[in-house]
Design a protein around this motif. Structure first.
Motif, PDB file in Angstrom:
ATOM      1  N   GLU A   1       0.809  -1.340  -0.011  1.00  0.00           N
ATOM      2  CA  GLU A   1       0.016  -0.109  -0.081  1.00  0.00           C
ATOM      3  C   GLU A   1       0.864   1.420   0.009  1.00  0.00           C
ATOM      4  N   LYS A   2       2.180   1.109   0.537  1.00  0.00           N
ATOM      5  CA  LYS A   2       2.823   2.429   0.567  1.00  0.00           C
ATOM      6  C   LYS A   2       3.418   2.484  -0.594  1.00  0.00           C
ATOM      7  N   GLU A   3       3.835   1.324  -1.510  1.00  0.00           N
ATOM      8  CA  GLU A   3       4.189   1.763  -2.751  1.00  0.00           C
ATOM      9  C   GLU A   3       3.191   2.134  -3.815  1.00  0.00           C
ATOM     10  N   VAL A   4       1.925   2.001  -3.509  1.00  0.00           N
ATOM     11  CA  VAL A   4       0.825   2.485  -4.305  1.00  0.00           C
ATOM     12  C   VAL A   4       0.717   3.928  -4.031  1.00  0.00           C
ATOM     13  N   GLN A   5       0.835   4.224  -2.692  1.00  0.00           N
ATOM     14  CA  GLN A   5       0.754   5.713  -2.440  1.00  0.00           C
ATOM     15  C   GLN A   5       1.836   6.614  -3.313  1.00  0.00           C
ATOM     16  N   ARG A   6       2.939   5.998  -3.194  1.00  0.00           N
ATOM     17  CA  ARG A   6       4.223   6.621  -4.018  1.00  0.00           C
ATOM     18  C   ARG A   6       3.922   6.561  -5.383  1.00  0.00           C
ATOM     19  N   LEU A   7       3.294   5.512  -5.860  1.00  0.00           N
ATOM     20  CA  LEU A   7       2.996   5.352  -7.505  1.00  0.00           C
ATOM     21  C   LEU A   7       1.905   6.368  -7.744  1.00  0.00           C
ATOM     22  N   LEU A   8       1.001   6.881  -6.839  1.00  0.00           N
ATOM     23  CA  LEU A   8      -0.156   7.672  -7.396  1.00  0.00           C
ATOM     24  C   LEU A   8       0.124   8.968  -6.680  1.00  0.00           C
ATOM     25  N   THR A   9       1.333   9.318  -6.305  1.00  0.00           N
ATOM     26  CA  THR A   9       1.681  10.850  -5.822  1.00  0.00           C
ATOM     27  C   THR A   9       1.400  11.693  -7.321  1.00  0.00           C
ATOM     28  N   PRO A  10       0.613  12.884  -6.905  1.00  0.00           N
ATOM     29  CA  PRO A  10       0.395  13.489  -8.032  1.00  0.00           C
ATOM     30  C   PRO A  10       1.695  14.143  -8.573  1.00  0.00           C
ATOM     31  N   PRO A  11       1.738  14.557  -9.837  1.00  0.00           N
ATOM     32  CA  PRO A  11       3.030  14.797 -10.742  1.00  0.00           C
ATOM     33  C   PRO A  11       3.256  16.287 -10.170  1.00  0.00           C
ATOM     34  N   GLN A  12       4.657  16.446 -10.108  1.00  0.00           N
ATOM     35  CA  GLN A  12       5.114  17.813  -9.725  1.00  0.00           C
ATOM     36  C   GLN A  12       4.876  18.925 -10.833  1.00  0.00           C
ATOM     37  N   LYS A  13       4.796  18.519 -11.954  1.00  0.00           N
ATOM     38  CA  LYS A  13       4.668  19.337 -13.273  1.00  0.00           C
ATOM     39  C   LYS A  13       3.432  18.972 -13.867  1.00  0.00           C
ATOM     40  N   ALA A  14       2.346  19.631 -13.714  1.00  0.00           N
ATOM     41  CA  ALA A  14       0.906  19.232 -14.243  1.00  0.00           C
ATOM     42  C   ALA A  14       0.561  19.434 -15.583  1.00  0.00           C
ATOM     43  N   THR A  15       1.642  18.785 -16.526  1.00  0.00           N
ATOM     44  CA  THR A  15       1.314  18.872 -17.777  1.00  0.00           C
ATOM     45  C   THR A  15       0.168  18.158 -18.336  1.00  0.00           C
TER      46      THR A  15
END
Length: 309
Positions: free
Chosen positions: A127-141
């Protein structure tokens, strides 16, 4: 063994199908070279067996012919359970691929079981890896927002990758929080999703999707930067690149995110039959493998925390 593992001995149609399958294993499944060679060798063996018996079409293949082949393989030397399991897995994958690509009208290997005790536990992210994977992108292109939305919806629903990349815009009900999916065998199912995924999809449709289309129309929810439907291979690359950027070194794929969806639901007490319906499994025994994952986790907890473990 009287039949050949050499593709050159096959008729043109079988050679073509074997070549397409090999490309699929490399490009989409990302199999290692030795695994590709093992799978294609097993499939070549089966196709050679059929060809030598005058059968040069894979439609109307019977279970009797399949079991005759498996029995023939074990006549002179009984293969190890792992070899027999791999051979059946290879053929299951081959016929599943042909069915999805509409090269055959039915998949006879759906009724063929792996040897008892040979099922591998599906891999899943923590679940921690999923949280990291789904962290919003820093640059919202536009592309980054689309990719983040796709990954979030995949984890929220457990869709197959083919279902996700071809999901029609009309199939998603943002007010009710449901997706209507036409899955394998043209079977329809409803899958709920939560507020996080709903808000992201709503923002994506109003913003990035509209701008990516550049005034064009598309029936698909998720589109490429050319306004067309995305391929499964491209989404696999997106998944892999996002995982690497998040510091996840596991060999991740969209299918592993689907596994994670099911595993995490069961870990938190979800009903097995409800998970079966959401995944679109015809047989609940397919879904039951995730209970083994859950049991493994429980054993680890018991071993680590019980005072007399």
């Amino acid at each position: 063994m009287p039949f050949s593992r050499t593709p050159s001995s096959l008729p043109p149609l079988f050679k073509e199908l074997l070549g397409l399958f090999s490309t699929y294993l490399i490009a989409e499944r990302r199999f290692a070279l030795n695994s590709v060679e093992a799978y294609t060798s097993d499939v070549t063996l089966f196709l050679s067996y059929l060809h030598l018996r005058g059968k040069d079409s894979l439609d109307q293949l019977t279970l009797a012919e399949i079991y005759d082949f498996l029995e023939h393989c074990s006549e002179n030397k009984k293969p190890a359970k792992s070899t027999a399991s791999r051979r059946i897995s290879a053929l299951k994958s081959f016929f599943d691929y042909l069915f999805r690509e509409k090269r055959i009208s039915s998949n006879p290997f759906l009724a063929v079981d792996l040897p008892k005790g040979s099922h591998n536990l599906p891999k899943a992210l923590s679940e921690k890896e999923v949280q990291r994977l789904l962290t919003p992108p820093q640059k919202a292109t536009l592309i980054a927002v689309r990719d983040h939305t796709m990954l979030t919806l995949l984890y929220a629903t457990g869709l197959r990758v083919s279902e996700l990349v071809t999901l029609p815009l009309a199939a998603i009900n943002l007010d009710a929080g449901f997706i209507r999916v036409l899955g394998k065998g043209n079977k329809e199912r409803l899958i709920p999703f939560g507020d996080v995924a709903r808000d992201l999809v709503k923002e994506y449709v109003a913003g990035s999707r509209r701008l990516l289309l550049k005034g064009k129309n598309s029936k698909y929810l998720f589109i490429s930067n050319r306004g067309t439907c995305m391929t499964r291979l491209r989404f696999w690359q997106i998944t892999r690149n996002t995982a690497l950027a998040a510091g996840i070194t596991k060999n991740i794929s969209p299918h592993i995110i689907r596994h994670s969806f099911a595993t995490h639901l069961l870990n938190h007490g979800a009903d097995l039959r409800a998970v079966q319906m959401m995944l679109g499994h015809t047989d609940i025994t397919t879904t039951q493998i995730y209970t083994h994952v859950d049991n493994k986790r429980l054993k680890e907890i018991h071993r680590n925390f019980h005072p007399r473990g």
